[in-house]
Design a protein around this motif. Structure first.
Motif, mmCIF file in Angstrom:
data_model
loop_
_atom_site.group_PDB
_atom_site.id
_atom_site.type_symbol
_atom_site.label_atom_id
_atom_site.label_comp_id
_atom_site.label_asym_id
_atom_site.label_seq_id
_atom_site.Cartn_x
_atom_site.Cartn_y
_atom_site.Cartn_z
ATOM 1 N N VAL A 1 -17.803 -1.608 -32.689
ATOM 2 C CA VAL A 1 -16.426 -1.407 -33.150
ATOM 3 C C VAL A 1 -15.606 -2.566 -33.249
ATOM 4 C CG1 VAL A 1 -14.231 -0.028 -33.074
ATOM 5 C CG2 VAL A 1 -16.576 1.075 -32.735
ATOM 6 N N MET A 2 -15.811 -3.325 -32.176
ATOM 7 C CA MET A 2 -14.874 -4.710 -32.112
ATOM 8 C C MET A 2 -15.268 -5.679 -33.064
ATOM 9 S SD MET A 2 -14.358 -5.454 -28.244
ATOM 10 C CE MET A 2 -15.893 -5.352 -27.457
ATOM 11 N N ILE A 3 -16.624 -5.878 -33.528
ATOM 12 C CA ILE A 3 -16.987 -6.749 -34.267
ATOM 13 C C ILE A 3 -16.620 -6.494 -35.594
ATOM 14 C CG2 ILE A 3 -18.770 -7.690 -35.324
ATOM 15 C CD1 ILE A 3 -20.265 -8.070 -32.659
ATOM 16 N N THR A 4 -17.238 -5.206 -36.202
ATOM 17 C CA THR A 4 -16.542 -4.646 -37.466
ATOM 18 C C THR A 4 -15.149 -4.771 -37.827
ATOM 19 O OG1 THR A 4 -16.527 -2.301 -36.728
ATOM 20 C CG2 THR A 4 -18.717 -3.432 -37.812
ATOM 21 N N SER A 5 -14.265 -4.467 -36.910
ATOM 22 C CA SER A 5 -12.775 -4.248 -36.836
ATOM 23 C C SER A 5 -12.344 -5.813 -36.855
ATOM 24 C CB SER A 5 -12.169 -3.518 -36.100
ATOM 25 O OG SER A 5 -12.258 -4.150 -34.586
ATOM 26 N N SER A 6 -13.054 -6.693 -36.701
ATOM 27 C CA SER A 6 -12.500 -8.231 -36.609
ATOM 28 C C SER A 6 -12.976 -9.008 -37.733
ATOM 29 C CB SER A 6 -13.355 -8.868 -35.544
ATOM 30 O OG SER A 6 -13.037 -8.311 -34.136
ATOM 31 N N THR A 7 -13.317 -8.416 -38.854
ATOM 32 C CA THR A 7 -13.498 -9.088 -40.281
ATOM 33 C C THR A 7 -12.546 -9.516 -40.747
ATOM 34 O OG1 THR A 7 -13.740 -6.992 -41.556
ATOM 35 C CG2 THR A 7 -15.656 -7.752 -40.661
ATOM 36 N N ASP A 8 -12.505 -10.627 -41.544
ATOM 37 C CA ASP A 8 -11.371 -10.884 -42.284
ATOM 38 C C ASP A 8 -10.366 -10.026 -42.788
ATOM 39 O OD1 ASP A 8 -11.495 -13.577 -41.117
ATOM 40 O OD2 ASP A 8 -12.717 -14.273 -42.918
ATOM 41 N N THR A 9 -11.082 -8.996 -43.732
ATOM 42 C CA THR A 9 -10.581 -7.944 -44.524
ATOM 43 C C THR A 9 -9.744 -7.207 -43.641
ATOM 44 O OG1 THR A 9 -12.296 -8.209 -45.982
ATOM 45 C CG2 THR A 9 -10.742 -6.285 -46.247
ATOM 46 N N ILE A 10 -10.267 -6.654 -42.652
ATOM 47 C CA ILE A 10 -9.246 -5.724 -41.701
ATOM 48 C C ILE A 10 -8.525 -6.361 -40.932
ATOM 49 C CG2 ILE A 10 -9.866 -4.359 -39.590
ATOM 50 C CD1 ILE A 10 -12.379 -3.482 -40.828
ATOM 51 N N ARG A 11 -8.678 -7.679 -40.418
ATOM 52 C CA ARG A 11 -7.645 -8.412 -39.653
ATOM 53 C C ARG A 11 -6.485 -8.586 -40.461
ATOM 54 N NH1 ARG A 11 -10.567 -12.240 -38.726
ATOM 55 N NH2 ARG A 11 -9.403 -14.007 -39.319
ATOM 56 N N ARG A 12 -6.639 -9.071 -41.940
ATOM 57 C CA ARG A 12 -5.474 -9.444 -42.533
ATOM 58 C C ARG A 12 -4.804 -8.242 -43.250
ATOM 59 N NH1 ARG A 12 -5.736 -14.921 -43.410
ATOM 60 N NH2 ARG A 12 -7.765 -15.731 -43.261
ATOM 61 N N SER A 13 -5.399 -7.198 -43.425
ATOM 62 C CA SER A 13 -4.830 -5.850 -43.963
ATOM 63 C C SER A 13 -4.604 -4.824 -43.052
ATOM 64 C CB SER A 13 -5.963 -5.510 -45.195
ATOM 65 O OG SER A 13 -6.232 -6.542 -46.232
ATOM 66 N N TYR A 14 -5.185 -4.667 -41.994
ATOM 67 C CA TYR A 14 -4.750 -3.840 -41.402
ATOM 68 C C TYR A 14 -4.749 -4.498 -39.818
ATOM 69 C CZ TYR A 14 -6.265 -1.177 -45.270
ATOM 70 O OH TYR A 14 -6.528 -0.412 -46.380
ATOM 71 N N PHE A 15 -4.097 -5.116 -39.548
ATOM 72 C CA PHE A 15 -3.970 -6.003 -38.283
ATOM 73 C C PHE A 15 -3.934 -4.998 -36.809
ATOM 74 C CE2 PHE A 15 -1.637 -8.305 -34.630
ATOM 75 C CZ PHE A 15 -2.640 -9.377 -34.723
ATOM 76 N N GLU A 16 -2.979 -3.989 -37.176
ATOM 77 C CA GLU A 16 -2.927 -3.079 -36.099
ATOM 78 C C GLU A 16 -4.413 -2.510 -35.468
ATOM 79 O OE1 GLU A 16 -1.213 -2.969 -38.718
ATOM 80 O OE2 GLU A 16 0.924 -3.655 -37.935
ATOM 81 N N VAL A 17 -5.400 -2.310 -36.571
ATOM 82 C CA VAL A 17 -6.679 -1.578 -36.197
ATOM 83 C C VAL A 17 -7.378 -2.815 -35.419
ATOM 84 C CG1 VAL A 17 -8.780 -0.949 -37.368
ATOM 85 C CG2 VAL A 17 -6.730 -0.267 -38.321
ATOM 86 N N PHE A 18 -7.231 -3.714 -35.956
ATOM 87 C CA PHE A 18 -7.957 -5.072 -35.102
ATOM 88 C C PHE A 18 -7.452 -5.117 -33.939
ATOM 89 C CE2 PHE A 18 -6.869 -9.595 -33.977
ATOM 90 C CZ PHE A 18 -8.324 -9.891 -33.454
ATOM 91 N N TRP A 19 -6.149 -5.088 -33.749
ATOM 92 C CA TRP A 19 -5.516 -5.366 -32.424
ATOM 93 C C TRP A 19 -5.814 -4.314 -31.299
ATOM 94 C CZ3 TRP A 19 -3.269 -9.356 -29.893
ATOM 95 C CH2 TRP A 19 -2.279 -8.977 -28.967
ATOM 96 N N PHE A 20 -5.798 -2.873 -31.770
ATOM 97 C CA PHE A 20 -6.161 -2.053 -30.885
ATOM 98 C C PHE A 20 -7.608 -1.692 -30.428
ATOM 99 C CE2 PHE A 20 -1.887 -0.406 -32.712
ATOM 100 C CZ PHE A 20 -1.142 -0.677 -31.652
#
Length: 565
Positions: free
Chosen positions: A184-203
């Motif tokens: 979950v941590m690695i997949t949510s750290s992709t550039d697409t998710i981190r830039r578009s859904y920063f909160e998802v990456f953060w949590f």
């Protein structure tokens, strides 16, 4: 090539050393479990899968020791301050902390896959050996110690399946949990998710707490077994391995006993975990300090300026802070570069409305709502400041500052500080020339920064330093009506867009031309190039720094630095 070595040589050396340690650990522990005599009987069941499982486990311990260090921002800022007498090439390695953090994460993922696949083979072989009713060595070993704690095979009955062991033992269950957390941590750290859904990456990234908790207790079950020292003294496997029928009936071959290895992971990760806990406690303490909003300014292009005061707040040029507004979100912290100078009475940030959180900040502090809330001012928490590459701008005789859009913010701090230093006749300033490039899409974006440039223009002229600051503004987006307006007023003494004496350029910079001119103007000089902007621009600038640096050690050399958050 020589400039590549200057810019990347130390980074390459760090990567080579890191890879070398990983390779050494893998080879050493693979050899240890593949050939050591106390694991001889274990290998009779598992084969080489034992070594393939344990070697990456050692590498996982090493990389889990490292993974937290690059995100300890206070530690990095302390190291940057402690290394102030070191060369800039050594200090700027700290600015690549996130890149190294990602590399370590990828290495953890790689070794996790190898570790899991090898253990799947191990458990299948444990199961096959347990199911066997013959007198083969692996079958006999699987029946050793079934009624006590000296067993070798963790599957100790014919009814027990590998799946049951996976979800009911400490090692199996924690292995599943930390693997899921890692995925979950690695997949949510992709550039697409981190830039578009920063909160998802953060949590989701905070699952690292579960990951490390599971990692520490993963080895408590002691699944990997070895023959005890006492047993090896009286039971010689070279003599007894082919005489399983005599085990326990002759003195030379008593029934062997086995034990699990002591958990080792906690010894690797305890120190960085403690360090990170202190890091978080320090952040928590600072976040509770009172922050006073002295002024809010709404600039064009939906840019909000906050001027703040905080007790014992000390900063350097180009540093950044994290801001939290509990009335918007209790948990979200976002980084912003300080646009004030260390000499200012307050510190300031410029926030561009470009997402849910920044939109809410703009509405809360930038509109009529803030006027209504002045009596009950929304609370702001601040964590920082933290060091960045821009701190080194004054360590070069010539500095090239390049900002794209809101990426101009760290250089606002640098330029303001220069003004203060020259106003106070600071003869200790090493920097003799600054080239400043700002690239924007909209004309309105220039408005909030043009006042500072206009002030610098006039003040440098008064101080007899009109050539100290060479700046060029580039507008990359305009419509046909604006184009006609620019053309009509092209001959005016001041620029039609900014009101500055320096005219705005239309289109993107020709970096080859710019670097060529700078290199010609400053032979035998080490020049610092600082960027706050997107990655494609960084690649183009890095190519130019290498292209226009001379091989001669006494020639002109460009050192490239990029802001990273």
């Amino acid at each position: 090539m020589s400039n590549w070595v200057l810019n990347h040589g130390l980074s390459a050396l760090v990567i080579v050393v890191w890879l070398g340690i990983n390779i050494f650990l893998f080879v050493y522990y693979f050899h240890f479990y593949e050939y050591n005599t106390e694991f001889y009987y274990t290998r009779q069941i598992t084969g080489s899968a034992l070594a393939w499982a344990r070697a990456p486990a050692a590498c996982l311990n090493f990389n889990c020791l490292l993974i937290l260090l690059p995100v300890c921002r206070n530690l990095l800022s302390f190291l940057r301050g402690s290394c102030v007498c070191c060369r800039c090439s050594a200090r700027k390695q700290l600015d690549k902390n996130i890149t190294f953090h990602k590399l370590v994460a990828y290495m953890i993922a790689l070794h996790t896959v190898i570790h899991i696949v090898a253990h799947l083979f191990n458990f299948e072989r444990f199961n096959d050996s347990q199911q066997s009713t013959g007198q083969t060595l692996d079958a006999v070993l699987s029946r050793v110690g079934n009624n006590d704690s000296k067993w070798l095979n963790p599957i100790r009955s014919n009814e027990t399946t590998p799946s049951y062991i996976t979800f009911t033992t400490i090692a199996g269950l924690t292995g599943v949990i930390i693997t899921l957390a890692l995925i979950v941590m690695i997949t949510s750290s992709t550039d697409t998710i981190r830039r578009s859904y920063f909160e998802v990456f953060w949590f989701t990234h905070h699952l690292f707490v579960i990951f490390f908790a599971g990692l520490v207790i993963h080895g408590i079950g002691r699944i990997v077994r070895q023959q005890t020292e006492e047993s090896m003294e009286v039971h010689d496997f070279l003599f007894c391995q082919n005489r399983t029928a005599d085990w326990g009936s002759i003195a030379e071959c008593p029934i062997p006993t086995f034990r699990g290895g002591a958990p080792m992971t906690w010894k690797w990760v305890l120190a960085p975990m403690i360090l990170y806990v202190f890091e978080r406690l320090l952040r928590l303490y600072r976040s509770q300090q009172s922050v006073v909003i002295t002024k809010t300014v709404v600039h064009p292009s939906k840019v909000l300026e906050l001027q703040l005061q905080m007790k014992n707040f000390k900063m350097e040029v180009g540093q950044y802070i994290f801001i939290n507004c509990p009335s918007i979100s209790q948990l979200e912290w976002h980084p912003f570069t300080l646009t004030s100078a260390p000499e200012d009475d307050c510190f300031s940030v410029h926030i561009r409305s470009a997402g849910d959180w920044t939109d809410s900040m703009f509405e809360t502090f930038g509109g009529d709502k803030f006027e209504r809330l002045k009596q009950i001012q929304p609370r702001i928490s601040v964590d920082g400041p933290f060091g960045t590459a821009s701190e080194d701008a004054f360590h070069y005789e010539v500095s090239v500052l390049i900002g794209a859009g809101i990426g101009v913010t760290p250089f606002a701090s640098v330029l303001k500080s220069i003004w203060y230093k020259y106003e106070n006749s600071d003869a200790g300033l090493k920097t003799k020339k600054i080239y400043f490039f700002w690239i924007c899409r909209e004309t309105q974006a220039f408005e909030w920064f043009s006042d500072l440039l206009r002030s610098l223009e006039s003040n440098m002229e008064q101080l007899g330093k009109p050539d100290f600051l060479n700046y060029k503004l580039f507008l990359t987006g305009w419509d046909s009506a604006q184009a006609v307006h620019f053309k009509v007023h092209f001959d005016k003494e001041t620029d039609v867009v900014t009101g500055l004496k320096q005219k705005t350029h239309y289109g993107r910079p020709n970096w080859d031309k710019e670097f060529h001119l700078i290199a010609q103007a400053h032979p035998k000089t080490t020049i610092g190039v600082f960027l706050c902007g997107p990655q494609p621009l960084a690649k183009a600038l890095e190519q130019c720094t290498n292209k226009y640096s001379e091989i001669n050690p006494l020639g002109v050399h460009f050192h490239f630095n990029k802001e990273n958050f």
